[in-house]
Structures are given as C-alpha cells and as structure tokens.
Scaffold this motif. Structure first.
Motif, PDB file in Angstrom:
ATOM      1  N   GLY A 137       0.820  -1.208   0.000  1.00 50.65           N
ATOM      2  CA  GLY A 137       0.000   0.000   0.000  1.00 50.65           C
ATOM      3  C   GLY A 137       0.854   1.259   0.000  1.00 50.65           C
ATOM      4  N   ARG A 138       0.471   2.243   0.829  1.00 46.75           N
ATOM      5  CA  ARG A 138       1.176   3.525   0.866  1.00 46.75           C
ATOM      6  C   ARG A 138       2.630   3.415   1.317  1.00 46.75           C
ATOM      7  N   GLU A 139       2.970   2.307   1.953  1.00 51.16           N
ATOM      8  CA  GLU A 139       4.360   2.126   2.376  1.00 51.16           C
ATOM      9  C   GLU A 139       5.237   1.632   1.221  1.00 51.16           C
ATOM     10  N   ALA A 140       4.586   1.182   0.163  1.00 49.88           N
ATOM     11  CA  ALA A 140       5.348   0.654  -0.977  1.00 49.88           C
ATOM     12  C   ALA A 140       5.352   1.615  -2.161  1.00 49.88           C
ATOM     13  N   VAL A 141       4.252   2.352  -2.336  1.00 51.82           N
ATOM     14  CA  VAL A 141       4.170   3.313  -3.452  1.00 51.82           C
ATOM     15  C   VAL A 141       3.577   4.637  -2.956  1.00 51.82           C
ATOM     16  N   VAL A 142       4.119   5.747  -3.453  1.00 53.68           N
ATOM     17  CA  VAL A 142       3.546   7.053  -3.120  1.00 53.68           C
ATOM     18  C   VAL A 142       2.371   7.285  -4.071  1.00 53.68           C
ATOM     19  N   PRO A 143       1.134   7.358  -3.537  1.00 51.25           N
ATOM     20  CA  PRO A 143      -0.056   7.393  -4.397  1.00 51.25           C
ATOM     21  C   PRO A 143      -0.022   8.512  -5.440  1.00 51.25           C
ATOM     22  N   GLU A 144       0.418   9.706  -5.020  1.00 51.42           N
ATOM     23  CA  GLU A 144       0.388  10.862  -5.938  1.00 51.42           C
ATOM     24  C   GLU A 144       1.377  10.705  -7.091  1.00 51.42           C
ATOM     25  N   ALA A 145       2.358   9.867  -6.912  1.00 52.53           N
ATOM     26  CA  ALA A 145       3.386   9.718  -7.955  1.00 52.53           C
ATOM     27  C   ALA A 145       2.999   8.684  -9.003  1.00 52.53           C
ATOM     28  N   ARG A 146       1.867   8.018  -8.804  1.00 53.72           N
ATOM     29  CA  ARG A 146       1.459   6.991  -9.765  1.00 53.72           C
ATOM     30  C   ARG A 146       1.057   7.629 -11.091  1.00 53.72           C
ATOM     31  N   LEU A 147       1.470   7.022 -12.183  1.00 53.02           N
ATOM     32  CA  LEU A 147       1.132   7.527 -13.517  1.00 53.02           C
ATOM     33  C   LEU A 147       0.217   6.519 -14.203  1.00 53.02           C
ATOM     34  N   GLY A 148      -0.604   7.026 -15.135  1.00 49.69           N
ATOM     35  CA  GLY A 148      -1.417   6.135 -15.950  1.00 49.69           C
ATOM     36  C   GLY A 148      -2.330   5.245 -15.137  1.00 49.69           C
ATOM     37  N   LEU A 149      -2.976   5.820 -14.137  1.00 50.87           N
ATOM     38  CA  LEU A 149      -3.859   5.043 -13.266  1.00 50.87           C
ATOM     39  C   LEU A 149      -5.173   4.734 -13.994  1.00 50.87           C
ATOM     40  N   PRO A 150      -5.652   3.483 -13.957  1.00 48.85           N
ATOM     41  CA  PRO A 150      -6.959   3.171 -14.572  1.00 48.85           C
ATOM     42  C   PRO A 150      -8.090   3.902 -13.838  1.00 48.85           C
ATOM     43  N   ALA A 151      -9.264   3.928 -14.458  1.00 48.89           N
ATOM     44  CA  ALA A 151     -10.423   4.587 -13.851  1.00 48.89           C
ATOM     45  C   ALA A 151     -10.802   3.887 -12.548  1.00 48.89           C
ATOM     46  N   ALA A 152     -11.450   4.649 -11.658  1.00 52.83           N
ATOM     47  CA  ALA A 152     -11.780   4.143 -10.316  1.00 52.83           C
ATOM     48  C   ALA A 152     -12.622   2.869 -10.383  1.00 52.83           C
ATOM     49  N   ASP A 153     -13.587   2.808 -11.320  1.00 51.55           N
ATOM     50  CA  ASP A 153     -14.442   1.615 -11.386  1.00 51.55           C
ATOM     51  C   ASP A 153     -13.663   0.383 -11.862  1.00 51.55           C
ATOM     52  N   VAL A 154     -12.681   0.617 -12.704  1.00 54.32           N
ATOM     53  CA  VAL A 154     -11.834  -0.490 -13.170  1.00 54.32           C
ATOM     54  C   VAL A 154     -10.997  -1.031 -12.004  1.00 54.32           C
ATOM     55  N   LEU A 155     -10.442  -0.104 -11.215  1.00 51.00           N
ATOM     56  CA  LEU A 155      -9.638  -0.505 -10.053  1.00 51.00           C
ATOM     57  C   LEU A 155     -10.489  -1.290  -9.055  1.00 51.00           C
ATOM     58  N   GLY A 214       5.157   2.342 -12.860  1.00 48.01           N
ATOM     59  CA  GLY A 214       5.213   1.875 -11.475  1.00 48.01           C
ATOM     60  C   GLY A 214       6.508   2.134 -10.720  1.00 48.01           C
ATOM     61  N   ALA A 215       7.602   2.414 -11.419  1.00 45.79           N
ATOM     62  CA  ALA A 215       8.891   2.515 -10.717  1.00 45.79           C
ATOM     63  C   ALA A 215       9.024   3.821  -9.931  1.00 45.79           C
ATOM     64  N   LEU A 216       8.637   4.926 -10.538  1.00 54.73           N
ATOM     65  CA  LEU A 216       8.823   6.221  -9.873  1.00 54.73           C
ATOM     66  C   LEU A 216       8.109   6.298  -8.524  1.00 54.73           C
ATOM     67  N   PRO A 217       6.853   5.825  -8.428  1.00 54.98           N
ATOM     68  CA  PRO A 217       6.194   5.866  -7.120  1.00 54.98           C
ATOM     69  C   PRO A 217       6.915   5.023  -6.056  1.00 54.98           C
TER      70      PRO A 217
END
Ligand code: ZN
Length: 451
Positions: free
Chosen positions: A61-79, A196-199
């Motif tokens: 979760g937040r300890e593994a990836v910084v949420p704001e740094a995520r790129l190309g995130l799918p739509a909320a309903d897809v997630l 996924g790497a940058l976050p």
C-alpha cells in the motif's frame, strides 16, 4: 561442480534446485491470474503472504508506493472491479485493504544474522491487455494454466519474474542466520507503460541499497542457458495522452459551428521532429480515436503517443517539440488540448562492477552454456528509475538477461517461457545475492553526499 568450493555457494545451488518446482508452480498460478498495471491485487497479496512466511518484513500500500506519484492510473471503477475480483479469487481481505484503489506492489526486507551491505533486487509483476491463445498447441492452454482473465495475459514473462523473486526469497531465508547484511526485494507494479517505478523510488524502496539487481527473462536472448550480465542503450521515454476537444455539429446543416478534433489531431506532424546530434530518438502515435458518425464533426480526439531518447537530454528535446506541435495543431483548428503524462522512465546503464559479479556467478551455474557481458537494448524499462536512484546515491546496479527459449515473441498471444530458464534464474539470483552480500562492492561515494 562447485568451482569455488564455498559451502554456501553449494548450499544455495542445492536450495535453488530444490525450490525450482515451487517456482514453476508460482509462475503457473500467476500466469493463470494475470493482472494489468495498478490492479495487481491478487498478485501483490500472494507475494506479500509468501514473503511474510519466509520471515521478511513486508511493506504494501502507501508504504510501498507514493499514491500521488502513480502515472497512468486506470479509472476508479476499473480498479474497484479488479480489487473485488482479487477478493473473489481468495486473496486475503486484510492484505487487500491497504491496496484498495490501485496501491499495488510489495517491498520486502530480510535482516541477516551477520553485518553486511544492503542488496536490492527488483522484479516486475504486471500483465498485458492481450487475449491469450487457447489452442492445444499453446502449452499453458494444454497444461491448464492459460489466463483465466479474458483479454489479459502474462505475455512478457513478469509472472516468471515474480516467481523468481519468491524463489530467491525462499533460498536466502533458509540461510538467514549466516547471511551478511540485508536483502531488499522490490516487486514493482505497472512496468508496462513505465508507470510503477517512480512511485516506488519516491517511497524510498531502494534508498539504502548499495547494489540493485534487475532482470528479464527471454528479452534479447531466446537461448535457455544464455546469460547476459548487463544492458546498455536503454531509452529514456515519456508516454503522453493527448485529448483534443472541439465542438460537434451536423456536417452538412451547420459545418461552420463544428470544431473538428479529428482533423486537429491528424494535423499534428509529430513525425517531422528533427533528430538530435547527441543520440537516437523515437516517436510513435499508437492510438488515435475520434468521431461518432459520418455526418458529425468529431468533437473529441484521443491520442496515445510515446517519445524516447538515448539520454535524458534527447528525450527532453523530442518531448518539448512534440508538445509544441500538439498545441499548435490544436490552435490551428480552434481546439482545446489536454496533455497528460501516462508513463515515464529515464535511461540507465549497468555498472561494470555488478556485471563482473554476474559473470563470476554464471561460471558456477552448470546450466549456463553461454555468457555475454552486455547487450544493447533499444527499448525502455522503468527499472531504470530504480537503478538511477541507487547509482545517484553512490551504489551500483545492473539489469541482466536470463535467456529462455520462447514459444513466441514477447507481447504475443502464444508467448510462453521455458521452465528450465526459471531454474537457472533462481540459481543465478541466489548466487548473485551471495556474491554481493559476502564481498561488498566499494561504494562510489557515501549516500549522504548524494541526492
Ligand atoms: Zn517485460
């Protein structure tokens, strides 16, 4: 045939050989349950559970990836749909909770019983939006581990990478008491598209790693038993989503009211961008969607493009010119333009010091029949972002290739890897870990001096 006679080397080779059937099983399980970037919920939960069993401290979760740094995130309903599917497929609810909304990926750490360096390994875990072949000629279909998620497929071997990471974890955990230093395993989501790497860099996943080892199965070598110590030529890349917004109108009754977004997008002469004297570049428009009907002025056009460059300066040049052309094309047709970065990866090169260790280790793995120092890879992998972070902080990194016979090329519906390559991969990884842990590399400069 243990060339250096070290009991630990011998022990690790035995461990790796004994673990290989389990690695093949993990890979088949993951192959059957492929998940696209930022939806690797079941995958991450499975990895986290196994690693905890091996005694690793696990961050998700937040300890593994910084949420704001995520790129190309799918739509909320897809997630959300993917998250629920992972639940239905048996992933533990407690584990999944921290990942809800696309916070996938795992960072795990094992402290050895003796002092020593911190060594990192990175494995990518995402699948591709490809419909897997289902004919009898395709081994996963014949042997019952073909994708259970229609339209999604592990067609790049990342299922194998994740399984190799688990195999490495199990092999080292058995030697924990005697292990010098710490082992950090990064299971990275969303490699496809460079998302996924940058976050994970931002979350500090590899910050105290003195060495980082990344790997890929099959890429650049279709010979099982072939190992390449490192890569050069990784292209820096930016993935761009551009949306042209105009106005719809009846194309015959009042064409003058319309603002044709399709025309605007088609006018963007992106392929006319000049070359750069410092190195090669690439540009490609891969998707253009627009229009609703023959007699309607298209009000929206969506374009997916990517630019690449041999180094960060070449990339910056091509990206700046591409953005200027998109804006000018929009202005020419009185359109609004939205530009979003959907993925990004820098360039990175393998360090000779780590490549040398891969070479030494390859000599101790009997199944390795051929070794090459480096290979030129004219493609991109956002592992480069993690490698660059380690290198900037005075550490060393490599991205090595584990050759594998393939049923078809990467990203193809008949793609399948050779199980024997998994066996060789676990042995290589375990021995590389031991080499770097027991004989630390000299740091280029202290971590404090860098940023
Ligand atoms: Zn890949």
């Amino acid at each position: 045939m243990i060339a250096d006679g070290s009991p630990i080397t011998e022990r690790l080779l035995e461990q790796a050989a004994a673990l290989t059937p389990r690695v093949v099983e993990w890979r088949r399980d993951l192959h059957r349950h492929p998940e696209l970037g930022w939806t690797e919920f079941r995958t991450s939960a499975l990895i986290a559970d196994e690693l905890e069993r091996f005694g690793f401290a696990v961050r998700v979760g937040r300890e593994a990836v910084v949420p704001e740094a995520r790129l190309g995130l799918p739509a909320a309903d897809v997630l959300e749909a993917a998250w629920r599917r992972a639940q239905d497929e048996g992933a533990s609810a407690a584990r999944l909770e921290a990942m809800r909304g696309g916070l996938t990926g795992v960072v795990a750490r094992l402290e050895g019983g003796a002092p020593g360096p911190t060594i990192g390994f990175r494995f990518d875990i995402d699948a591709l939006p490809i419909l897997e072949a289902s004919d009898e000629g395709h081994r996963p279909a014949r042997d019952g581990f073909v994708s259970a998620h229609p339209g999604v497929m592990h067609a790049c071997g990342h299922d194998g990478h994740a399984a190799l990471g688990l195999g490495l974890a199990a092999a080292i955990a058995a030697l924990r008491e005697r292990w010098p230093g710490a082992l950090v395993l990064v299971f990275q989501p969303s490699e496809e598209g460079g998302r996924g790497a940058l976050p994970m860099v931002e979350a500090g996943a590899v910050d105290d790693c003195e060495a980082l080892v990344c790997c890929h199965l099959g890429a650049q070598s279709r010979i099982t038993g072939h190992v390449v110590g490192g890569v050069s030529g990784f292209l820096a890349t930016t993935k761009i989503d551009a949306v042209f917004k105009g106005a719809e109108s009846h194309a015959a009754l009042e064409p003058e009211v319309g603002r044709n977004a399709l025309l605007g997008a088609a006018t963007a002469a992106l392929h006319a961008i000049a070359r750069h004297s410092e190195g090669s570049s690439r540009i490609n428009v891969g998707v253009l969607e627009a229009g609703t009907g023959r007699n309607v002025t298209p009000g929206t056009a969506r374009m997916q493009l990517e630019v690449r460059g041999e180094n960060d300066r070449v990339l910056a040049f091509v990206e700046r010119r591409a953005r200027a052309i998109l804006e000018a094309a929009a202005a020419m047709h009185e359109l609004q333009l939205q530009v979003e970065v959907a993925g990004r990866a820098p360039s990175a090169a393998s360090d000779t010091a780590v490549i040398e260790r891969v070479r030494e280790v390859a000599r101790h793995v009997p199944e390795v029949v051929r070794y090459d120092h480096t290979v030129m890879v004219k493609a991109s992998d956002d592992a480069a972002a993690l490698m660059q972070r380690v290198q900037q902080r005075g550490g060393s990194a490599t991205y090595f290739i584990i050759g594998s016979e393939l049923a078809a090329g990467h990203h193809m519906p008949h793609f399948d890897i050779d199980d024997r390559a998994l066996g060789i991969g676990v042995k290589m990884l375990a021995l590389i870990a031991w080499s770097l842990a027991s004989r630390p590399l000299r740091r280029a400069r202290p971590a404090e001096a860098a940023d």
